[in-house]
Design an enzyme around this catalytic site. Structure first.
Site, PDB file in Angstrom:
ATOM      1  N   THR A 144       3.821   3.228  -2.412  1.00  0.00           N
ATOM      2  CA  THR A 144       2.840   4.211  -2.863  1.00  0.00           C
ATOM      3  C   THR A 144       3.529   5.525  -3.222  1.00  0.00           C
ATOM      4  OG1 THR A 144       0.905   5.502  -2.199  1.00  0.00           O
ATOM      5  CG2 THR A 144       2.372   4.828  -0.432  1.00  0.00           C
ATOM      6  N   SER A 179      -0.443  10.152   5.931  1.00  0.00           N
ATOM      7  CA  SER A 179      -1.370   9.404   6.809  1.00  0.00           C
ATOM      8  C   SER A 179      -0.562   8.302   7.488  1.00  0.00           C
ATOM      9  CB  SER A 179      -2.514   8.766   6.008  1.00  0.00           C
ATOM     10  OG  SER A 179      -2.022   7.659   5.252  1.00  0.00           O
ATOM     11  N   HIS A 182       0.168   5.779   4.839  1.00  0.00           N
ATOM     12  CA  HIS A 182       1.283   6.113   3.942  1.00  0.00           C
ATOM     13  C   HIS A 182       2.625   5.993   4.686  1.00  0.00           C
ATOM     14  CE1 HIS A 182      -1.994   8.046   1.477  1.00  0.00           C
ATOM     15  NE2 HIS A 182      -1.247   7.602   0.474  1.00  0.00           N
ATOM     16  N   LYS A 185       4.135   2.564   4.669  1.00  0.00           N
ATOM     17  CA  LYS A 185       4.852   2.217   3.427  1.00  0.00           C
ATOM     18  C   LYS A 185       6.293   2.746   3.465  1.00  0.00           C
ATOM     19  CE  LYS A 185       1.487   0.323   0.945  1.00  0.00           C
ATOM     20  NZ  LYS A 185       1.507  -1.051   0.473  1.00  0.00           N
TER      21      LYS A 185
HETATM   22  P1  NAD Z   1      -7.033  -4.500  -1.088  1.00  0.00           P
HETATM   23  O1  NAD Z   1      -7.347  -4.155   0.339  1.00  0.00           O
HETATM   24  O2  NAD Z   1      -8.159  -4.627  -2.039  1.00  0.00           O
HETATM   25  O3  NAD Z   1      -6.182  -5.852  -1.126  1.00  0.00           O
HETATM   26  C1  NAD Z   1      -5.224  -6.183  -0.155  1.00  0.00           C
HETATM   27  C2  NAD Z   1      -5.387  -7.652   0.160  1.00  0.00           C
HETATM   28  O4  NAD Z   1      -4.403  -8.011   1.128  1.00  0.00           O
HETATM   29  C3  NAD Z   1      -6.756  -7.987   0.757  1.00  0.00           C
HETATM   30  O5  NAD Z   1      -7.343  -9.058   0.059  1.00  0.00           O
HETATM   31  C4  NAD Z   1      -6.448  -8.343   2.210  1.00  0.00           C
HETATM   32  O6  NAD Z   1      -7.320  -9.320   2.714  1.00  0.00           O
HETATM   33  C5  NAD Z   1      -4.998  -8.826   2.121  1.00  0.00           C
HETATM   34  N1  NAD Z   1      -4.218  -8.629   3.366  1.00  0.00           N
HETATM   35  C6  NAD Z   1      -4.082  -7.500   4.093  1.00  0.00           C
HETATM   36  N2  NAD Z   1      -3.281  -7.723   5.153  1.00  0.00           N
HETATM   37  C7  NAD Z   1      -2.894  -9.025   5.083  1.00  0.00           C
HETATM   38  C8  NAD Z   1      -2.070  -9.847   5.891  1.00  0.00           C
HETATM   39  N3  NAD Z   1      -1.488  -9.380   7.007  1.00  0.00           N
HETATM   40  N4  NAD Z   1      -1.878 -11.140   5.534  1.00  0.00           N
HETATM   41  C9  NAD Z   1      -2.468 -11.640   4.406  1.00  0.00           C
HETATM   42  N5  NAD Z   1      -3.285 -10.907   3.619  1.00  0.00           N
HETATM   43  C10 NAD Z   1      -3.490  -9.607   3.953  1.00  0.00           C
HETATM   44  O7  NAD Z   1      -5.966  -3.410  -1.585  1.00  0.00           O
HETATM   45  P2  NAD Z   1      -5.529  -3.067  -3.079  1.00  0.00           P
HETATM   46  O8  NAD Z   1      -6.240  -1.845  -3.497  1.00  0.00           O
HETATM   47  O9  NAD Z   1      -5.568  -4.281  -3.902  1.00  0.00           O
HETATM   48  O10 NAD Z   1      -4.011  -2.662  -2.833  1.00  0.00           O
HETATM   49  C11 NAD Z   1      -2.992  -3.654  -2.903  1.00  0.00           C
HETATM   50  C12 NAD Z   1      -1.654  -3.036  -2.570  1.00  0.00           C
HETATM   51  O11 NAD Z   1      -1.365  -1.992  -3.495  1.00  0.00           O
HETATM   52  C13 NAD Z   1      -1.590  -2.400  -1.187  1.00  0.00           C
HETATM   53  O12 NAD Z   1      -0.342  -2.681  -0.606  1.00  0.00           O
HETATM   54  C14 NAD Z   1      -1.741  -0.930  -1.454  1.00  0.00           C
HETATM   55  O13 NAD Z   1      -1.091  -0.185  -0.479  1.00  0.00           O
HETATM   56  C15 NAD Z   1      -1.095  -0.781  -2.814  1.00  0.00           C
HETATM   57  N6  NAD Z   1      -1.654   0.335  -3.579  1.00  0.00           N
HETATM   58  C16 NAD Z   1      -2.982   0.370  -3.901  1.00  0.00           C
HETATM   59  C17 NAD Z   1      -3.488   1.444  -4.633  1.00  0.00           C
HETATM   60  C18 NAD Z   1      -4.942   1.577  -5.008  1.00  0.00           C
HETATM   61  O14 NAD Z   1      -5.325   2.613  -5.571  1.00  0.00           O
HETATM   62  N7  NAD Z   1      -5.775   0.574  -4.770  1.00  0.00           N
HETATM   63  C19 NAD Z   1      -2.610   2.468  -5.030  1.00  0.00           C
HETATM   64  C20 NAD Z   1      -1.262   2.392  -4.678  1.00  0.00           C
HETATM   65  C21 NAD Z   1      -0.793   1.320  -3.948  1.00  0.00           C
HETATM   66  N1  USQ Z   2     -10.218  12.928  -2.562  1.00  0.00           N
HETATM   67  C1  USQ Z   2     -11.255  13.806  -2.798  1.00  0.00           C
HETATM   68  N2  USQ Z   2     -12.514  13.303  -2.777  1.00  0.00           N
HETATM   69  C2  USQ Z   2     -12.801  11.992  -2.547  1.00  0.00           C
HETATM   70  C3  USQ Z   2     -11.725  11.112  -2.324  1.00  0.00           C
HETATM   71  C4  USQ Z   2     -10.453  11.610  -2.323  1.00  0.00           C
HETATM   72  O1  USQ Z   2     -11.063  15.007  -3.015  1.00  0.00           O
HETATM   73  O2  USQ Z   2     -13.977  11.623  -2.533  1.00  0.00           O
HETATM   74  C5  USQ Z   2      -8.837  13.437  -2.595  1.00  0.00           C
HETATM   75  C6  USQ Z   2      -8.042  13.187  -1.317  1.00  0.00           C
HETATM   76  O3  USQ Z   2      -8.229  14.229  -0.392  1.00  0.00           O
HETATM   77  C7  USQ Z   2      -6.630  13.088  -1.848  1.00  0.00           C
HETATM   78  C8  USQ Z   2      -6.797  12.493  -3.232  1.00  0.00           C
HETATM   79  O4  USQ Z   2      -8.165  12.704  -3.590  1.00  0.00           O
HETATM   80  O5  USQ Z   2      -6.077  14.350  -1.986  1.00  0.00           O
HETATM   81  C9  USQ Z   2      -6.490  10.999  -3.303  1.00  0.00           C
HETATM   82  O6  USQ Z   2      -7.292  10.332  -2.349  1.00  0.00           O
HETATM   83  P1  USQ Z   2      -7.723   8.800  -2.569  1.00  0.00           P
HETATM   84  O7  USQ Z   2      -8.657   8.433  -1.464  1.00  0.00           O
HETATM   85  O8  USQ Z   2      -8.156   8.604  -3.953  1.00  0.00           O
HETATM   86  O9  USQ Z   2      -6.324   8.075  -2.452  1.00  0.00           O
HETATM   87  P2  USQ Z   2      -5.320   7.907  -1.229  1.00  0.00           P
HETATM   88  O10 USQ Z   2      -5.954   8.134   0.079  1.00  0.00           O
HETATM   89  O11 USQ Z   2      -4.101   8.702  -1.533  1.00  0.00           O
HETATM   90  O12 USQ Z   2      -4.985   6.366  -1.291  1.00  0.00           O
HETATM   91  C10 USQ Z   2      -5.095   5.597  -2.487  1.00  0.00           C
HETATM   92  C11 USQ Z   2      -5.052   4.131  -2.080  1.00  0.00           C
HETATM   93  C12 USQ Z   2      -3.714   3.851  -1.401  1.00  0.00           C
HETATM   94  C13 USQ Z   2      -2.583   4.264  -2.336  1.00  0.00           C
HETATM   95  C14 USQ Z   2      -2.712   5.717  -2.774  1.00  0.00           C
HETATM   96  C15 USQ Z   2      -1.727   6.080  -3.874  1.00  0.00           C
HETATM   97  O13 USQ Z   2      -6.121   3.838  -1.180  1.00  0.00           O
HETATM   98  O14 USQ Z   2      -3.631   2.470  -1.104  1.00  0.00           O
HETATM   99  O15 USQ Z   2      -1.368   4.099  -1.669  1.00  0.00           O
HETATM  100  O16 USQ Z   2      -4.026   5.901  -3.355  1.00  0.00           O
HETATM  101  S1  USQ Z   2      -1.153   7.739  -3.692  1.00  0.00           S
HETATM  102  O17 USQ Z   2      -2.311   8.627  -3.585  1.00  0.00           O
HETATM  103  O18 USQ Z   2      -0.353   8.037  -4.843  1.00  0.00           O
HETATM  104  O19 USQ Z   2      -0.390   7.765  -2.463  1.00  0.00           O
END
Ligand code: NAD
Ligand code: USQ
Length: 382
Positions: A144, A179, A182, A185
């Site tokens: 991330t 957090s 985070h 990761k």
């Molecule tokens: P998500 O929660 O929708 O999907 C994650 C999937 O992994 C789920 O289906 C869950 O059941 C499965 N899972 C979790 N732990 C597991 C385990 N121990 N064994 C097997 N399966 C397991 O999340 P997402 O939004 O698709 O995110 C996917 C990845 O991308 C995560 O690693 C997340 O940190 C990263 N990521 C997401 C975002 C975002 O904005 N969604 C941004 C940056 C990074």
């Molecule tokens: N935020 C608001 N209002 C909201 C939601 C969020 O102001 O209703 C703010 C948060 O305080 C933060 C920013 O928006 O400053 C991003 O928050 P977010 O909830 O959109 O994202 P974050 O918690 O950072 O996590 C998400 C995904 C995580 C991924 C991360 C990428 O859930 O899996 O790792 O985005 S990053 O932000 O680049 O680390």
């Protein structure tokens, strides 16, 4: 290529599995369905109805003739993981399977411990599994952008050239995550880097920004293939949350001043980035880091963009500045390098009014599914 998508039932993993399958890769999914259980725990849901994983892959086969094999199980169960690796012998292992919500990891001690054990141990098992069973397999790991935090200097892609007391070195970029999620990761990145060095694992750490959007060409083929879309205060993320809030007449929930700036990307670019990483594997022993985002926005910029489009669509949307439940800077420098994926061929889908409008129109059909009491943030960092 034989590719395992761990976390293939989730928001990023499911569309990636379909996309790679369509491109002709031999895809299988590992998932323990934990994400669906966290919805039950939080009395929450995806705004879009989502079919069971077995129905999803059956529909995909019916529509395309292509098979996606599924393995329901936990990466924390090493015997299970080893069995899947021995059966599939993957050339690439795409690892999405972690607990990914920052607020979920901050609920209390149990959730912090669960998040770090789930993520760190699962990832360690993947590393040991690759070493023992498929040493040439390329690990494509979702990290991330939040690993870096918000330093007052530009963020490089993984490494920083440092000059100190007359000597120079290229060192891992300093990590200041915000957090327990985070942090997990960061721990993963360290474990991967170490195993690249000692065992010659080939790995790409994709430091992904916040993903917006929810459908791709493949998930749109049939309602059974529809992707999940989170809106609640725990799993919903900034732009998607704001769009859904506007459709139910809720104020847009900007936390504090809203100057928090992050990297963002469209889900359609997420799936393409995974393809690019798979087709251009890291070398043996290489710990490669890509910053996977396409544009930078402040939270207030995003709210203003959503407000504009929502108003054009007839919604009287207001922006609220809530007390920030998180501990984070609300005004800060943020500039991150993101050239490596573009150099390998990524052509970004940028955030236009039309993109926001499309998401808004798609979610409007499901707005009755929103559980309103889940919209406000309920988890405090303090
Ligand atoms: P998500 O929660 O929708 O999907 C994650 C999937 O992994 C789920 O289906 C869950 O059941 C499965 N899972 C979790 N732990 C597991 C385990 N121990 N064994 C097997 N399966 C397991 O999340 P997402 O939004 O698709 O995110 C996917 C990845 O991308 C995560 O690693 C997340 O940190 C990263 N990521 C997401 C975002 C975002 O904005 N969604 C941004 C940056 C990074
Ligand atoms: N935020 C608001 N209002 C909201 C939601 C969020 O102001 O209703 C703010 C948060 O305080 C933060 C920013 O928006 O400053 C991003 O928050 P977010 O909830 O959109 O994202 P974050 O918690 O950072 O996590 C998400 C995904 C995580 C991924 C991360 C990428 O859930 O899996 O790792 O985005 S990053 O932000 O680049 O680390």
């Amino acid at each position: 290529m034989n590719i395992i998508i761990a976390g293939g039932d989730g928001f990023c993993g499911w569309p990636t599995a379909l996309y790679l399958s369509k491109q002709g890769h031999d895809v299988s999914i590992i998932d323990n369905l934990a994400r669906r259980k966290w919805d039950d725990e939080l009395h929450s849901n995806s705004i879009t109805p989502i079919a069971d994983l077995s129905e999803r892959v059956e529909k995909w086969k019916e529509l395309t003739g292509r098979e996606i094999r599924t393995y329901e199980g936990d990466l924390n169960h090493y015997d299970f993981l080893k069995q899947v690796l021995m059966t599939e012998k993957p050339e690439a292992f795409v690892h999405f399977a972690e607990q990914r919500s920052a607020p979920y990891s901050m609920i209390d001690r149990e959730h912090a411990v669960y998040t770090q054990v789930n993520n760190v141990v699962g990832n360690l098992n993947v590393l040991f599994g690759i070493k023992e069973i498929v040493p040439d397999c390329h690990l494509i790991k979702l990290g991330t952008m939040g690993e870096y935090g918000t330093p007052n200097i530009p963020i490089e892609e993984g490494y920083l050239e440092v000059e100190h007391k007359g000597r120079k070195d290229v060192l891992p970029y300093p990590k200041q995550p915000g957090s327990f999620y985070h942090l997990s990761k960061v721990h993963d990145s360290h474990n991967i880097m170490f195993t690249c060095k000692i065992w010659g694992i080939r790995a790409t750490d994709l430091n992904q920004g916040v993903v917006y959007g929810h459908e791709t060409d493949e998930t749109k083929m049939d309602p059974v293939l529809s992707n999940r879309l989170d809106y609640d205060g725990v799993f919903g993320t900034a732009l998607n949350r704001f769009i859904i809030q506007s459709t139910i007449g809720h104020d847009l929930t900007v936390y504090g001043k809203g100057g928090q700036t992050r990297g963002f990307l469209n889900l359609e670019d997420t799936v393409r980035c995974i393809e690019i990483a798979a087709e251009n594997p890291a070398d043996r022993g290489e710990f490669r880091v890509f910053n996977q985002f396409t544009e930078e926005f402040s939270v207030l910029d995003l709210a203003a963009k959503v407000q504009k489009v929502a108003q054009e669509e007839g919604f009287g949307t207001n922006i609220a500045h809530l007390d920030n439940p998180r501990v984070e800077l609300e005004e800060h420098y943020f500039h991150a390098v993101n050239t490596k994926l573009k150099d390998l061929g990524l052509e970004p889908h940028l955030l236009t009014d039309e993109v926001i409008r499309d998401i808004l129109k798609a979610v409007m059909h499901h707005k009755d599914r929103v559980i309103e009491e889940n919209v406000l943030p309920g988890v405090s960092w303090k």
